[in-house]
Motif scaffolding. Sequence first.
Motif, PDB file in Angstrom:
ATOM      1  N   VAL A   1       1.011  24.014   2.075  1.00 14.15           N
ATOM      2  CA  VAL A   1       1.726  23.068   1.207  1.00 14.15           C
ATOM      3  C   VAL A   1       0.802  21.895   0.883  1.00 14.15           C
ATOM      4  O   VAL A   1       0.311  21.211   1.776  1.00 14.15           O
ATOM      5  CB  VAL A   1       3.013  22.557   1.880  1.00 14.15           C
ATOM      6  N   VAL A   2       0.545  21.669  -0.404  1.00 15.87           N
ATOM      7  CA  VAL A   2      -0.377  20.616  -0.838  1.00 15.87           C
ATOM      8  C   VAL A   2       0.318  19.259  -0.776  1.00 15.87           C
ATOM      9  O   VAL A   2       1.455  19.100  -1.230  1.00 15.87           O
ATOM     10  CB  VAL A   2      -0.875  20.898  -2.274  1.00 15.87           C
ATOM     11  N   VAL A   3      -0.377  18.279  -0.204  1.00 16.23           N
ATOM     12  CA  VAL A   3       0.188  16.939  -0.006  1.00 16.23           C
ATOM     13  C   VAL A   3      -0.198  16.033  -1.170  1.00 16.23           C
ATOM     14  O   VAL A   3      -1.363  15.963  -1.564  1.00 16.23           O
ATOM     15  CB  VAL A   3      -0.310  16.336   1.324  1.00 16.23           C
ATOM     16  N   THR A   4       0.791  15.346  -1.726  1.00 12.15           N
ATOM     17  CA  THR A   4       0.555  14.330  -2.755  1.00 12.15           C
ATOM     18  C   THR A   4       0.460  12.962  -2.092  1.00 12.15           C
ATOM     19  O   THR A   4       0.746  12.807  -0.898  1.00 12.15           O
ATOM     20  CB  THR A   4       1.705  14.315  -3.773  1.00 12.15           C
TER      21      THR A   4
ATOM     22  N   SER B   1       0.832  -1.210   0.000  1.00 10.93           N
ATOM     23  CA  SER B   1       0.000   0.000   0.000  1.00 10.93           C
ATOM     24  C   SER B   1       0.861   1.253   0.000  1.00 10.93           C
ATOM     25  O   SER B   1       0.529   2.257  -0.648  1.00 10.93           O
ATOM     26  CB  SER B   1      -0.922   0.005   1.222  1.00 10.93           C
ATOM     27  N   LEU B   2       1.973   1.189   0.741  1.00  6.25           N
ATOM     28  CA  LEU B   2       2.887   2.331   0.772  1.00  6.25           C
ATOM     29  C   LEU B   2       3.434   2.616  -0.621  1.00  6.25           C
ATOM     30  O   LEU B   2       3.565   3.781  -1.027  1.00  6.25           O
ATOM     31  CB  LEU B   2       4.035   2.048   1.740  1.00  6.25           C
ATOM     32  N   GLN B   3       3.733   1.565  -1.380  1.00  4.28           N
ATOM     33  CA  GLN B   3       4.252   1.741  -2.742  1.00  4.28           C
ATOM     34  C   GLN B   3       3.213   2.398  -3.642  1.00  4.28           C
ATOM     35  O   GLN B   3       3.543   3.204  -4.515  1.00  4.28           O
ATOM     36  CB  GLN B   3       4.690   0.395  -3.315  1.00  4.28           C
ATOM     37  N   ILE B   4       1.940   2.047  -3.438  1.00  9.28           N
ATOM     38  CA  ILE B   4       0.856   2.673  -4.215  1.00  9.28           C
ATOM     39  C   ILE B   4       0.859   4.178  -3.976  1.00  9.28           C
ATOM     40  O   ILE B   4       0.759   4.981  -4.912  1.00  9.28           O
ATOM     41  CB  ILE B   4      -0.506   2.052  -3.845  1.00  9.28           C
ATOM     42  N   LEU B   5       0.986   4.575  -2.709  1.00  9.05           N
ATOM     43  CA  LEU B   5       1.041   6.000  -2.387  1.00  9.05           C
ATOM     44  C   LEU B   5       2.308   6.638  -2.938  1.00  9.05           C
ATOM     45  O   LEU B   5       2.280   7.763  -3.458  1.00  9.05           O
ATOM     46  CB  LEU B   5       0.975   6.201  -0.870  1.00  9.05           C
ATOM     47  N   THR B   6       3.428   5.931  -2.841  1.00  8.32           N
ATOM     48  CA  THR B   6       4.711   6.460  -3.316  1.00  8.32           C
ATOM     49  C   THR B   6       4.660   6.790  -4.803  1.00  8.32           C
ATOM     50  O   THR B   6       5.270   7.767  -5.251  1.00  8.32           O
ATOM     51  CB  THR B   6       5.838   5.445  -3.039  1.00  8.32           C
ATOM     52  N   ASN B   7       3.918   6.006  -5.559  1.00  4.89           N
ATOM     53  CA  ASN B   7       3.814   6.213  -7.006  1.00  4.89           C
ATOM     54  C   ASN B   7       2.799   7.299  -7.376  1.00  4.89           C
ATOM     55  O   ASN B   7       2.646   7.630  -8.549  1.00  4.89           O
ATOM     56  CB  ASN B   7       3.424   4.905  -7.706  1.00  4.89           C
ATOM     57  N   MET B   8       2.122   7.841  -6.383  1.00  5.05           N
ATOM     58  CA  MET B   8       1.039   8.793  -6.632  1.00  5.05           C
ATOM     59  C   MET B   8       1.547  10.230  -6.490  1.00  5.05           C
ATOM     60  O   MET B   8       1.830  10.690  -5.398  1.00  5.05           O
ATOM     61  CB  MET B   8      -0.105   8.527  -5.628  1.00  5.05           C
ATOM     62  N   LYS B   9       1.679  10.926  -7.602  1.00  2.00           N
ATOM     63  CA  LYS B   9       2.206  12.292  -7.584  1.00  2.00           C
ATOM     64  C   LYS B   9       1.106  13.356  -7.501  1.00  2.00           C
ATOM     65  O   LYS B   9       1.396  14.536  -7.345  1.00  2.00           O
ATOM     66  CB  LYS B   9       3.052  12.532  -8.838  1.00  2.00           C
TER      67      LYS B   9
END
Length: 595
Positions: free
Chosen positions: A290-293, A28-36
């Motif tokens: 600051v907008v969070v990705t 799940s962390l990787q899914i978020l990591t790939n989300m820009k």
Amino acid sequence: MSREQLMPEPKSLIENDENHKLTINEESLQILTNMKEPVVVVAIVGKYRTGKSYLMNNLAGYKKGFSLGSTIQSKTKGIWMWCVPHPTKPGHNLVLLDTEGLGDVEKGDSKNDAWIFCLAVLLSSNFVFNSVGTIDQQAMEQLQYVSELTKRIRAKSSQMKDADESTAFKRVFPSFTWCIRDFSLELEFDGKQITEDEYLMISLKCKPENSDDDIKNKQAKEFNLPRVCLMKYFHSHKCFVFERPANSKKLKCLEDLEDGDLDEDFVKQTKEFSNYVFKNGSVKTLSDGVVVTGRMLGNLAVSYLKAIQSGSVPCMENAVLALAEIENAGAVNDAITKYEAEMNEHVKTFPTDTQKEFFCFHEECEKNALGVFMERRFNDKDQRHQRKLKEKLDNAKEHFSRMNEKSSEDFCKDLLKTLGRTLENNISASSYSMPGGHKLFLEEKLRIMEAYNTAPGKGLKALEVQQGFLIGLKEVETAILSADNLLTDKEKEIAAKQAEKEAAEKEKQIVEENARKLVESLEEQRKSHEQHIAKLMEKMEEERKKMKEENDRLIAMKNEEIQNLKMIGYGKRIEELQREVMLLKQRKPTSCVIN
């Protein structure tokens, strides 16, 4: 990107094992990591078996997804995540967090519940509390964890005054929405119809704490504490009430029912809730707007979880500093990758005819790389990472400059080798070692030089390679000159001096060319520095505007809270808020100083 491409079904984000240890799910962390893309994060919390998952599935736009369950056992453990494209905000993703039910009798660990609650608050931009029945003291007791937030979360690493702490929390804490399920009362107060939001405000009214009876004062404080915390730390407050969706028999298969099988009012209320979240749901932001990705959200989750696992209290300021370090280092790497990728395209055209042409390539690629860096950069204190980027860009420029020069050098050497093949063969065959040989040698050398000088695409090393070629012929020419019996000693002397003069003139050309290159190089450095400053100024102005917008937003929220409090009589809190508003109006947006 479709839901299927982004995340076809929910996955565990924070796992809660049988020993109540919280860990991150790497997939799940990787899914978020790939989300820009920026994220709107909705977390729902409440007592287990109260229908939280049904609401979250509706927000995802599907009947099935998060497990609803149909028994007395809690189905959700830890925090589950479902990322879907935002239905009304293009370029944004909706991150849904369904949390483990509070008060699970099988678990019996209130401390573990408290951390789940805190993580939901820390990670979300929209916090939904789900309860059944009415807003009564029992429902408030389920919100006991709100009262513990300041014990389990620190806003700053240093000690803060209560008012400052309240403002710091309010800047980054989510909005608060209370969903009341199976609501069967009339929305009426003092004989008048009231709205759901008015019902919430009335329910949050505090008891006076000025009694002479210590016991009554203590009871009043305990009664007031969760109410005060809700008003004090969450920046907006909304309420929705829901009819019972269906009879008990149908509830067991709720996810298989169509809207026509459910209570009409419940369906309407669910749609109103979803539409409100879609329209008004806040994008996740940090302090100063600051907008969070998705990538940043994943790093925040890791940071907070590490603090909890180590036994310390998660600190929002420290988490943001750690996030800034990760993001800024990533911004440097992204920028360098962009620069190198674009310059590698230009390598195909090497060697450049002039140094200016090379610098034009570099300036354009550096500009684009700076744009990539600035897009991701935030909170770069003293421009430390930007200076690091400048250093890396300068090194990369030198690398490509050497490639350009090497390309020129190789091209020129190959050209002279081709043009000088006849000369080389004649020298090997001693064709010039005879009377009149020097004249023949000079004629062939002149032919080579004329052909070389008119050949295109030689690049920056043309003069130096030519000079090297001529120096390599010097001894041969001296020997040929010495052996030519047709020439008198005087003619030989004149020829030798002419050769030295030509060599000196060529050396002078090289010195002048190098001086010109140095001037161009210094000019390029000046323009590069100005480009970095201009981009930084542009970013600082953008940050200043965001900080002002954030300040104005906070003032508006506090003024709205003042109006709500006037309705329910929070006299002391109103005075505190008015002082906070005054301080916020005096606050000047600042940004980093250019070094």
